[in-house]
Design a protein around this motif. Structure first.
Motif, PDB file in Angstrom:
ATOM      1  N   ALA A 233      26.736   9.641  28.928  1.00 55.35           N
ATOM      2  CA  ALA A 233      26.143  10.368  29.784  1.00 55.35           C
ATOM      3  C   ALA A 233      25.707  11.500  29.998  1.00 55.35           C
ATOM      4  O   ALA A 233      23.919  11.845  29.893  1.00 55.35           O
ATOM      5  N   THR A 234      26.522  12.502  28.979  1.00 57.83           N
ATOM      6  CA  THR A 234      26.329  13.920  28.692  1.00 57.83           C
ATOM      7  C   THR A 234      24.730  13.553  27.861  1.00 57.83           C
ATOM      8  O   THR A 234      23.624  14.427  28.147  1.00 57.83           O
ATOM      9  N   LEU A 235      24.905  12.398  26.457  1.00 53.83           N
ATOM     10  CA  LEU A 235      24.212  12.273  25.938  1.00 53.83           C
ATOM     11  C   LEU A 235      23.054  12.439  26.210  1.00 53.83           C
ATOM     12  O   LEU A 235      21.781  13.377  25.980  1.00 53.83           O
ATOM     13  N   LEU A 236      22.587  11.592  27.507  1.00 55.06           N
ATOM     14  CA  LEU A 236      21.502  10.788  27.810  1.00 55.06           C
ATOM     15  C   LEU A 236      21.415  12.492  28.322  1.00 55.06           C
ATOM     16  O   LEU A 236      19.506  12.816  28.583  1.00 55.06           O
ATOM     17  N   GLY A 237      21.743  12.713  29.231  1.00 58.24           N
ATOM     18  CA  GLY A 237      21.045  14.349  30.479  1.00 58.24           C
ATOM     19  C   GLY A 237      20.849  15.306  29.046  1.00 58.24           C
ATOM     20  O   GLY A 237      19.753  15.602  30.041  1.00 58.24           O
ATOM     21  N   ALA A 238      21.482  15.037  28.012  1.00 59.67           N
ATOM     22  CA  ALA A 238      20.975  16.700  27.403  1.00 59.67           C
ATOM     23  C   ALA A 238      19.612  16.264  26.953  1.00 59.67           C
ATOM     24  O   ALA A 238      18.522  16.560  26.521  1.00 59.67           O
ATOM     25  N   LEU A 239      19.586  14.658  26.139  1.00 51.43           N
ATOM     26  CA  LEU A 239      18.125  14.599  25.443  1.00 51.43           C
ATOM     27  C   LEU A 239      16.961  14.375  26.457  1.00 51.43           C
ATOM     28  O   LEU A 239      15.668  15.178  26.581  1.00 51.43           O
ATOM     29  N   ALA A 240      17.253  14.060  28.200  1.00 52.42           N
ATOM     30  CA  ALA A 240      15.936  13.737  29.222  1.00 52.42           C
ATOM     31  C   ALA A 240      15.689  14.711  30.191  1.00 52.42           C
ATOM     32  O   ALA A 240      14.231  14.899  30.082  1.00 52.42           O
TER      33      ALA A 240
ATOM     34  N   THR B  17      15.283  10.648  37.712  1.00 49.82           N
ATOM     35  CA  THR B  17      15.319   9.468  38.139  1.00 49.82           C
ATOM     36  C   THR B  17      17.389   8.965  37.007  1.00 49.82           C
ATOM     37  O   THR B  17      17.879   8.316  38.128  1.00 49.82           O
ATOM     38  N   ILE B  18      17.028   9.844  36.228  1.00 47.96           N
ATOM     39  CA  ILE B  18      18.433   8.893  35.686  1.00 47.96           C
ATOM     40  C   ILE B  18      19.363  10.526  36.491  1.00 47.96           C
ATOM     41  O   ILE B  18      20.307   9.914  36.491  1.00 47.96           O
ATOM     42  N   ASN B  19      19.109  11.443  36.502  1.00 47.02           N
ATOM     43  CA  ASN B  19      20.591  12.503  37.680  1.00 47.02           C
ATOM     44  C   ASN B  19      20.603  12.437  38.430  1.00 47.02           C
ATOM     45  O   ASN B  19      21.629  12.179  39.091  1.00 47.02           O
ATOM     46  N   ARG B  20      19.715  11.235  39.583  1.00 45.71           N
ATOM     47  CA  ARG B  20      20.079  10.734  40.730  1.00 45.71           C
ATOM     48  C   ARG B  20      21.099   9.092  40.387  1.00 45.71           C
ATOM     49  O   ARG B  20      21.480   8.798  41.265  1.00 45.71           O
ATOM     50  N   THR B  21      21.179   8.551  39.439  1.00 46.86           N
ATOM     51  CA  THR B  21      21.636   7.726  39.217  1.00 46.86           C
ATOM     52  C   THR B  21      23.591   7.619  39.387  1.00 46.86           C
ATOM     53  O   THR B  21      23.630   8.525  39.020  1.00 46.86           O
TER      54      THR B  21
ATOM     55  N   TRP C 267      15.723  17.974  14.598  1.00 43.22           N
ATOM     56  CA  TRP C 267      14.893  18.440  16.563  1.00 43.22           C
ATOM     57  C   TRP C 267      16.281  17.493  17.089  1.00 43.22           C
ATOM     58  O   TRP C 267      17.018  17.729  18.480  1.00 43.22           O
ATOM     59  N   LEU C 268      16.200  15.807  16.913  1.00 42.14           N
ATOM     60  CA  LEU C 268      17.520  15.132  17.494  1.00 42.14           C
ATOM     61  C   LEU C 268      18.601  15.022  17.735  1.00 42.14           C
ATOM     62  O   LEU C 268      19.604  15.275  18.853  1.00 42.14           O
ATOM     63  N   LEU C 269      18.572  15.341  16.603  1.00 42.59           N
ATOM     64  CA  LEU C 269      20.103  15.313  16.439  1.00 42.59           C
ATOM     65  C   LEU C 269      21.157  17.002  17.057  1.00 42.59           C
ATOM     66  O   LEU C 269      21.989  16.584  17.501  1.00 42.59           O
ATOM     67  N   ALA C 270      20.115  18.129  17.333  1.00 44.53           N
ATOM     68  CA  ALA C 270      20.890  19.365  16.910  1.00 44.53           C
ATOM     69  C   ALA C 270      20.872  19.275  18.725  1.00 44.53           C
ATOM     70  O   ALA C 270      21.614  19.930  18.909  1.00 44.53           O
ATOM     71  N   LYS C 271      19.614  18.087  19.606  1.00 48.51           N
ATOM     72  CA  LYS C 271      19.768  18.645  21.051  1.00 48.51           C
ATOM     73  C   LYS C 271      21.332  17.270  21.326  1.00 48.51           C
ATOM     74  O   LYS C 271      21.998  17.838  22.177  1.00 48.51           O
ATOM     75  N   ALA C 272      21.349  16.484  20.386  1.00 47.32           N
ATOM     76  CA  ALA C 272      22.496  15.554  20.742  1.00 47.32           C
ATOM     77  C   ALA C 272      24.113  16.453  20.482  1.00 47.32           C
ATOM     78  O   ALA C 272      24.936  16.291  21.297  1.00 47.32           O
ATOM     79  N   THR C 273      24.317  16.442  19.322  1.00 44.23           N
ATOM     80  CA  THR C 273      25.163  17.294  19.207  1.00 44.23           C
ATOM     81  C   THR C 273      25.860  18.969  19.234  1.00 44.23           C
ATOM     82  O   THR C 273      26.517  19.492  19.354  1.00 44.23           O
ATOM     83  N   ALA C 274      24.486  19.566  20.769  1.00 45.58           N
ATOM     84  CA  ALA C 274      24.342  20.616  20.821  1.00 45.58           C
ATOM     85  C   ALA C 274      25.601  20.981  21.822  1.00 45.58           C
ATOM     86  O   ALA C 274      26.365  22.111  22.589  1.00 45.58           O
ATOM     87  N   GLN C 275      25.875  19.505  22.658  1.00 42.93           N
ATOM     88  CA  GLN C 275      26.680  19.734  23.475  1.00 42.93           C
ATOM     89  C   GLN C 275      27.783  19.435  23.578  1.00 42.93           C
ATOM     90  O   GLN C 275      29.240  19.128  24.172  1.00 42.93           O
ATOM     91  N   HIS C 276      28.634  18.632  22.187  1.00 43.83           N
ATOM     92  CA  HIS C 276      29.559  18.719  22.259  1.00 43.83           C
ATOM     93  C   HIS C 276      30.506  19.080  20.781  1.00 43.83           C
ATOM     94  O   HIS C 276      31.703  18.905  20.654  1.00 43.83           O
ATOM     95  N   SER C 277      30.581  20.309  20.576  1.00 46.49           N
ATOM     96  CA  SER C 277      31.006  20.982  19.459  1.00 46.49           C
ATOM     97  C   SER C 277      32.550  20.927  19.952  1.00 46.49           C
ATOM     98  O   SER C 277      32.413  21.092  21.352  1.00 46.49           O
ATOM     99  N   PRO C 278      33.682  21.205  19.447  1.00 45.07           N
ATOM    100  CA  PRO C 278      33.671  20.347  18.288  1.00 45.07           C
ATOM    101  C   PRO C 278      33.491  18.866  18.202  1.00 45.07           C
ATOM    102  O   PRO C 278      34.146  18.729  16.453  1.00 45.07           O
ATOM    103  N   LEU C 279      33.380  18.276  19.300  1.00 49.93           N
ATOM    104  CA  LEU C 279      33.401  16.943  18.255  1.00 49.93           C
ATOM    105  C   LEU C 279      32.637  16.721  17.629  1.00 49.93           C
ATOM    106  O   LEU C 279      33.256  15.473  16.603  1.00 49.93           O
ATOM    107  N   PHE C 280      31.379  16.643  17.687  1.00 50.66           N
ATOM    108  CA  PHE C 280      30.814  16.772  16.685  1.00 50.66           C
ATOM    109  C   PHE C 280      30.602  17.811  15.918  1.00 50.66           C
ATOM    110  O   PHE C 280      30.558  18.746  16.307  1.00 50.66           O
ATOM    111  N   PRO C 281      30.234  17.488  14.667  1.00 51.52           N
ATOM    112  CA  PRO C 281      29.339  19.207  13.699  1.00 51.52           C
ATOM    113  C   PRO C 281      27.918  18.844  13.854  1.00 51.52           C
ATOM    114  O   PRO C 281      27.204  18.426  14.807  1.00 51.52           O
TER     115      PRO C 281
END
Length: 375
Positions: free
Chosen positions: A287-294, A370-374, A234-248
């Motif tokens: 930041a993109t990874l963090l936002g996707a997970l948050a 909070t993160i989005n306001r950073t 679940w965690l890695l599906a969230k993390a990689t969904a935003q970054h194809s084809p950079l990550f599998p």
């Protein structure tokens, strides 16, 4: 899966495969001379750091505790300090064939230098030569610890997978997280301060690979191990969904996993770990990874009658991820241990029995804003 110990980890080259099975270990005694790593100064104090500050030097001592004795008894082992099931991680040299130990290697010295850097017989004398490059040292058998992929392989076998009966006997549950655990380690090396998010992703991918490998070897998958696999998937599906084809892209967990899924996940996880260890990295990627997970709070808003148990491990993995990534995007203020908002999330996942998905979802939503306001 004792990946690193059996194969020499990510730093071994294919031409070294056979030699890695016969290289001998010299033990920490080979490193502690004051003219080597037992002296003063940043470049000479590695042995002293290990023996005085590092809990790895006391790993064998854990085996002579009353708790370990009770665990050994429940597992029908003669003793924890003599069983390979225990020494393979708590005192790795004790699990090595005697033919691979020199007379200076002490089987009870805990997790020592060669546990991370590889059997030293063939590279010990040469690794300080001015005409030896780092590639020369690696070719001689030293494990490639500059690579986060190599590091993760050296650590994950003992910091992630546990046989179900060891857990049932009372062994603490393990969560491998390369970045956070490296920060907690008394350091005798230097890393780029911005390398944390890369270390985090490589470590989680390697942990996923190991859990997938373990499940693929079970005739009937253990429910607890399946829950750990689900959380990492679940965690890695969230993390990689935003970054194809950079990550599998890792596929989200399905309703029911089969053995074919574990084998496929193992290959994808290893590819992700290798890719993450080498691609160009910047703060925007973090930041993109963090936002996707948050932005995951909706997945924890479940009906009151729904069991919280399946969601706890997902939340636990998620909080560890947010903590490591947020330190780059929104570093903790001076004197603070964590980024603002993380204290509440850590408290939410402190114990499995008290975990409340709805409360966690609300706290996660607040953290995300909070993160989005950073800046």
């Amino acid at each position: 899966m004792l990946f690193a110990w059996a194969t020499g980890g990510g730093g071994a080259t294919s031409s070294r495969g056979a030699a890695l099975q016969t290289d001998r270990f010299v033990g920490a005694a080979g490193c502690k001379s004051s003219s080597c790593h037992g002296g003063a100064g940043e470049k000479r104090s590695q042995y002293l750091t290990w023996v005085q500050q590092d809990f790895h030097s006391r790993a064998y001592a854990v085996l002579v505790s009353a708790r370990s004795a009770r665990m050994a008894e429940s597992l029908s082992l003669s003793s924890a300090q003599t069983s390979a099931r225990c020494t393979v991680c708590h005192s790795p040299l004790a699990a090595v064939a005697s033919t691979r130990l020199t007379n200076t290697a002490q089987p009870d010295e805990g997790v020592s230098c060669e546990s991370c850097h590889g059997a030293a017989e063939l590279w010990l004398r040469g690794h300080t030569r001015k005409d030896w490059s780092y590639a020369n040292r690696v070719a001689a058998g030293m494990r490639d610890s500059r690579s986060f992929y190599g590091r993760a392989n050296a650590c994950v076998a003992c910091h992630q997978r546990l046989d179900p009966d060891l857990l049932a006997a009372g062994h603490p549950e393990l969560f491998f997280e390369l970045d956070g655990q490296s920060i907690a380690e008394p350091k005798h090396w230097r890393d780029d301060p911005a390398s944390g998010p890369r270390a985090w992703l490589v470590g989680q991918a390697v942990a996923f690979r190991e859990v997938s490998w373990g499940l693929s070897k079970m005739a009937t998958p253990d429910p607890e191990e399946l829950a750990r696999w689900d959380a990492l998937t679940w965690l890695l599906a969230k993390a990689t969904a935003q970054h194809s084809p950079l990550f599998p892209v890792i596929a989200p967990p399905g309703a029911a996993a089969a053995h074919a899924d574990f084998a496929s996940a193992q290959a994808q996880a290893d590819l992700l770990a290798r890719r993450a260890s080498t691609i160009p990295w910047n703060e925007q990627l973090t930041a993109t990874l963090l936002g996707a997970l948050a932005r995951s709070e909706a997945e924890f808003r479940v009906a009151p009658a729904t069991s919280a148990e399946p969601l706890f491990l997902r939340a636990k993995r998620l909080v560890l991820a947010l903590d490591r990534l947020a330190r780059t995007v929104a570093p903790p203020p001076p004197g603070a241990a964590v980024t603002p908002g993380m204290e509440v999330l850590f408290e939410d996942v402190r114990t499995r029995g008290e975990f409340q998905p709805a409360r966690f979802a609300g706290d996660l939503a607040i953290f995300g804003k909070t993160i989005n306001r950073t800046p």
